[in-house]
Structures are given as C-alpha cells and as structure tokens.
Design a protein around this motif. Structure first.
Motif, mmCIF file in Angstrom:
data_model
loop_
_atom_site.group_PDB
_atom_site.id
_atom_site.type_symbol
_atom_site.label_atom_id
_atom_site.label_comp_id
_atom_site.label_asym_id
_atom_site.label_seq_id
_atom_site.Cartn_x
_atom_site.Cartn_y
_atom_site.Cartn_z
ATOM 1 N N GLY A 173 38.401 48.080 37.238
ATOM 2 C CA GLY A 173 37.152 47.417 37.557
ATOM 3 C C GLY A 173 36.966 47.295 39.060
ATOM 4 O O GLY A 173 37.928 47.073 39.802
ATOM 5 N N LEU A 174 35.738 47.451 39.499
ATOM 6 C CA LEU A 174 35.422 47.313 40.921
ATOM 7 C C LEU A 174 35.056 45.852 41.194
ATOM 8 O O LEU A 174 34.052 45.347 40.686
ATOM 9 C CB LEU A 174 34.262 48.249 41.277
ATOM 10 C CG LEU A 174 33.724 48.202 42.704
ATOM 11 C CD1 LEU A 174 34.837 48.471 43.707
ATOM 12 C CD2 LEU A 174 32.592 49.208 42.872
ATOM 13 N N PRO A 178 40.798 38.653 45.389
ATOM 14 C CA PRO A 178 42.035 38.814 46.164
ATOM 15 C C PRO A 178 43.081 39.675 45.462
ATOM 16 O O PRO A 178 43.843 40.395 46.116
ATOM 17 C CB PRO A 178 42.523 37.365 46.334
ATOM 18 C CG PRO A 178 41.287 36.538 46.231
ATOM 19 C CD PRO A 178 40.416 37.237 45.237
ATOM 20 N N GLU A 179 43.144 39.586 44.124
ATOM 21 C CA GLU A 179 44.172 40.353 43.402
ATOM 22 C C GLU A 179 43.839 41.827 43.232
ATOM 23 O O GLU A 179 44.662 42.614 42.771
ATOM 24 C CB GLU A 179 44.420 39.727 42.019
ATOM 25 C CG GLU A 179 43.214 39.735 41.092
ATOM 26 C CD GLU A 179 42.413 38.447 41.145
ATOM 27 O OE1 GLU A 179 41.814 38.085 40.114
ATOM 28 O OE2 GLU A 179 42.395 37.801 42.216
ATOM 29 N N ALA A 180 42.640 42.213 43.599
ATOM 30 C CA ALA A 180 42.255 43.625 43.481
ATOM 31 C C ALA A 180 43.010 44.484 44.493
ATOM 32 O O ALA A 180 43.258 44.061 45.623
ATOM 33 C CB ALA A 180 40.756 43.775 43.689
ATOM 34 N N ARG A 181 43.378 45.698 44.071
ATOM 35 C CA ARG A 181 44.077 46.614 44.965
ATOM 36 C C ARG A 181 43.083 47.248 45.934
ATOM 37 O O ARG A 181 41.980 47.621 45.538
ATOM 38 C CB ARG A 181 44.752 47.733 44.173
ATOM 39 C CG ARG A 181 45.709 47.288 43.101
ATOM 40 C CD ARG A 181 46.262 48.492 42.351
ATOM 41 N NE ARG A 181 46.992 48.097 41.153
ATOM 42 C CZ ARG A 181 47.531 48.946 40.281
ATOM 43 N NH1 ARG A 181 47.399 50.253 40.482
ATOM 44 N NH2 ARG A 181 48.176 48.509 39.217
ATOM 45 N N PRO A 182 43.470 47.420 47.197
ATOM 46 C CA PRO A 182 42.626 48.198 48.099
ATOM 47 C C PRO A 182 42.437 49.605 47.527
ATOM 48 O O PRO A 182 43.367 50.192 46.971
ATOM 49 C CB PRO A 182 43.428 48.225 49.404
ATOM 50 C CG PRO A 182 44.297 47.002 49.324
ATOM 51 C CD PRO A 182 44.638 46.851 47.875
ATOM 52 N N LEU A 183 41.246 50.124 47.639
ATOM 53 C CA LEU A 183 40.925 51.396 47.002
ATOM 54 C C LEU A 183 41.879 52.507 47.403
ATOM 55 O O LEU A 183 42.290 53.324 46.564
ATOM 56 C CB LEU A 183 39.482 51.791 47.341
ATOM 57 C CG LEU A 183 38.961 53.098 46.743
ATOM 58 C CD1 LEU A 183 39.025 53.072 45.225
ATOM 59 C CD2 LEU A 183 37.534 53.362 47.217
ATOM 60 N N ARG A 208 35.957 41.867 32.857
ATOM 61 C CA ARG A 208 36.953 41.891 33.931
ATOM 62 C C ARG A 208 38.360 41.751 33.363
ATOM 63 O O ARG A 208 39.279 42.473 33.760
ATOM 64 C CB ARG A 208 36.682 40.772 34.932
ATOM 65 C CG ARG A 208 37.656 40.779 36.130
ATOM 66 C CD ARG A 208 37.466 39.557 37.027
ATOM 67 N NE ARG A 208 36.134 39.498 37.569
ATOM 68 C CZ ARG A 208 35.211 38.618 37.193
ATOM 69 N NH1 ARG A 208 35.493 37.730 36.247
ATOM 70 N NH2 ARG A 208 34.027 38.621 37.738
ATOM 71 N N GLU A 209 38.528 40.833 32.423
ATOM 72 C CA GLU A 209 39.859 40.587 31.850
ATOM 73 C C GLU A 209 40.337 41.762 31.002
ATOM 74 O O GLU A 209 41.551 41.882 30.748
ATOM 75 C CB GLU A 209 39.829 39.310 31.013
ATOM 76 C CG GLU A 209 39.665 38.046 31.851
ATOM 77 C CD GLU A 209 39.523 36.795 31.007
ATOM 78 O OE1 GLU A 209 39.457 36.927 29.756
ATOM 79 O OE2 GLU A 209 39.478 35.695 31.582
ATOM 80 N N SER A 210 39.437 42.615 30.584
ATOM 81 C CA SER A 210 39.810 43.779 29.781
ATOM 82 C C SER A 210 40.218 44.973 30.635
ATOM 83 O O SER A 210 40.663 45.994 30.107
ATOM 84 C CB SER A 210 38.646 44.175 28.865
ATOM 85 O OG SER A 210 38.349 43.136 27.950
ATOM 86 N N LEU A 214 42.176 46.034 39.001
ATOM 87 C CA LEU A 214 40.949 45.991 39.788
ATOM 88 C C LEU A 214 41.156 46.699 41.120
ATOM 89 O O LEU A 214 42.271 46.752 41.642
ATOM 90 C CB LEU A 214 40.538 44.533 40.058
ATOM 91 C CG LEU A 214 40.343 43.626 38.843
ATOM 92 C CD1 LEU A 214 40.032 42.206 39.302
ATOM 93 C CD2 LEU A 214 39.240 44.153 37.938
ATOM 94 N N VAL A 215 40.089 47.244 41.650
ATOM 95 C CA VAL A 215 40.119 47.833 42.986
ATOM 96 C C VAL A 215 38.997 47.229 43.818
ATOM 97 O O VAL A 215 37.990 46.757 43.274
ATOM 98 C CB VAL A 215 39.973 49.372 42.952
ATOM 99 C CG1 VAL A 215 41.153 50.023 42.270
ATOM 100 C CG2 VAL A 215 38.662 49.796 42.308
ATOM 101 N N LYS A 216 39.191 47.240 45.127
ATOM 102 C CA LYS A 216 38.159 46.729 46.025
ATOM 103 C C LYS A 216 38.028 47.658 47.228
ATOM 104 O O LYS A 216 38.973 48.369 47.602
ATOM 105 C CB LYS A 216 38.490 45.311 46.483
ATOM 106 C CG LYS A 216 39.807 45.161 47.240
ATOM 107 C CD LYS A 216 40.078 43.697 47.550
ATOM 108 C CE LYS A 216 41.452 43.516 48.205
ATOM 109 N NZ LYS A 216 41.745 42.071 48.456
#
Length: 248
Positions: A173-174, A178-183, A208-210, A214-216
């Motif tokens: 998910g985009l 904070p917990e999202a991985r850098p792209l 989101r929970e599914s 996540l990436v950002k």
C-alpha cells in the motif's frame, strides 16, 4: 445501455482496441480530418460503422471536450480477477495489479489508468461502490488508455486483495505512515498488487491492514504528500524500473 465516448485520442484508442461494439461515429461538420480523427474515420469505414456528420453546436451541448469526434458505444467491458492474472501468465511476467481504493476524481482515475497501461500493468481493480467507475470522462482523461486495460470491479476490495495474496501476489500500500518503507528500499520485482488510496483520506483502515507492507515516497520539500494519481504513477514506474534492472 449505450454511452458516448468523446475526444480524438479516446475515440481512436477505443476503435484501435476494438473491445466494445461501436454503433456509430459522429464527426463535426467542417472539421479538418487529420491525425487520430482521420485514423478513426478509416477504422470506422473498414468495419462498416455508420459515420454521421453533425453540427458542432449539437456536440457542444453534450461536452466541450469532443474535439469534433464522438462515438456511440456499449458500456465498458469489465473483466474478472482471473482474467488479469491469466494475462500475466500469458506474458510470463510476475503479476502487476493496480488496486484503487475509492478514487473519486475522474481525472485522477484517468491519469492512473494511462500510467498503468504505459507501465505494463496487467490489470486494475476498483470497488463497485463509492469510487468512480470507467465513465466517458475517465476514458477521455486516460486518452483512451482505459480501452487497452483489463479492469475488474469488485464488491469487496479486501476480499480481492486476500485472493491475490493466496495466489502469491504481495500487496503493498502507498502511504506516508512512519512504518512505511522508503520506496527505494522496497523490493518490488516479484508479483505485486499496488494499493493507492482515496485522494483525501488515503486507504481505508481494513484495506491498509490487509496490505503485506507499505511504501512511501521520499519528501524533501514543504509538502507532506502528493496527489494520489501522481504518487501512484511514480510507484508504478519504480516497479517498472526495478523489473527492467532485474532482467539485466
């Protein structure tokens, strides 16, 4: 129920894709027949599609974006999730599925579909409720790219994501959490389902929970986020870049 597609690129791609039945082509009287408009007329003549010359004023009453060309057609031909995964298998490629969580702006949906088609996405999944569907405005905004894409409308987006995971597709998910991985630190070379959330609120909680992760996007300026269509397009091309690099 018939609908009217308008705009030179949209109608041309509609005819080139040849996935919908076209009842007639409408061309503005006195319009210069060149480029995609000329090609669209040629397609219609080859397929014995009736061509109707109409006054520009009558077309203006329907939309100011017709560019002198319209087509009366069947509704958009949605597909199933199986169709999308089968296309990836036919191409012998890891699945790449774009999952849109309640995109409501036709321009944004059109932009994402245009990028998806250009980036080699195997299919797009949209919800049946709340989000925009593939309307005339979306086809126009995508410059007709929607006509070349496999798009599935599903009752339950989370259930579709679960089915993809059961079929060995990783769901990312985009999001700017904070917990999202850098792209640039995420491995997106395998089978991927990319979720892009709503323009204002992002992904819904259960969606989101599914996600598997996540990436950002890296943000170095003053703004905290980008338009959903722009952000989604950037991630799609990062996936394409990683896959091309992985092949070398």
């Amino acid at each position: 129920m018939r609908e009217t597609i308008y705009g030179r690129n949209a109608v041309y791609e509609l005819l080139r894709a040849n996935r919908r039945h076209v009842y007639k082509l409408m061309v503005a009287e006195g319009v210069r027949e060149k480029g995609n408009l000329s090609q669209a007329i040629r397609f219609a003549e080859q397929r014995l599609i009736p061509i109707q010359r109409v006054k520009r004023e009558s077309m203006d009453k329907q939309t100011d974006s017709h560019q002198g060309l319209m087509a009366e057609v069947d509704p958009y031909p949605y597909v199933t999730l199986d169709d999308i995964l089968d296309l990836a298998a036919q191409r012998n490629e890891p699945s790449l599925v774009l999952i849109l969580d309640v995109i409501q702006n036709p321009q944004n949906l059109g932009t994402l579909l245009r990028t998806a088609e250009a980036a080699g996405v195997h299919g797009v999944i949209i919800p049946q409720r709340r989000g925009v569907e593939v309307t005339q405005a979306v086809v126009n905004a995508s410059s007709g790219a929607s006509e070349h894409l496999l798009i599935a409308r599903v009752v339950n987006l989370v259930a579709a994501m679960t089915e993809l995971k059961q079929r060995e597709v990783w769901i990312t998910g985009l999001d700017n959490l904070p917990e999202a991985r850098p792209l640039d630190e995420a491995d997106l070379t395998g089978a991927v389902g990319l979720v892009v959330g709503n323009e204002g609120e992002g992904m819904r909680r259960l969606v989101r929970e599914s996600c598997d992760f996540l990436v950002k996007l890296p943000m170095r300026g003053q703004l905290e986020s980008l338009n959903a269509a722009v952000a989604g397009s950037i991630v799609l091309y990062e996936i394409l870049r990683q896959r091309r690099k992985n092949k070398t």
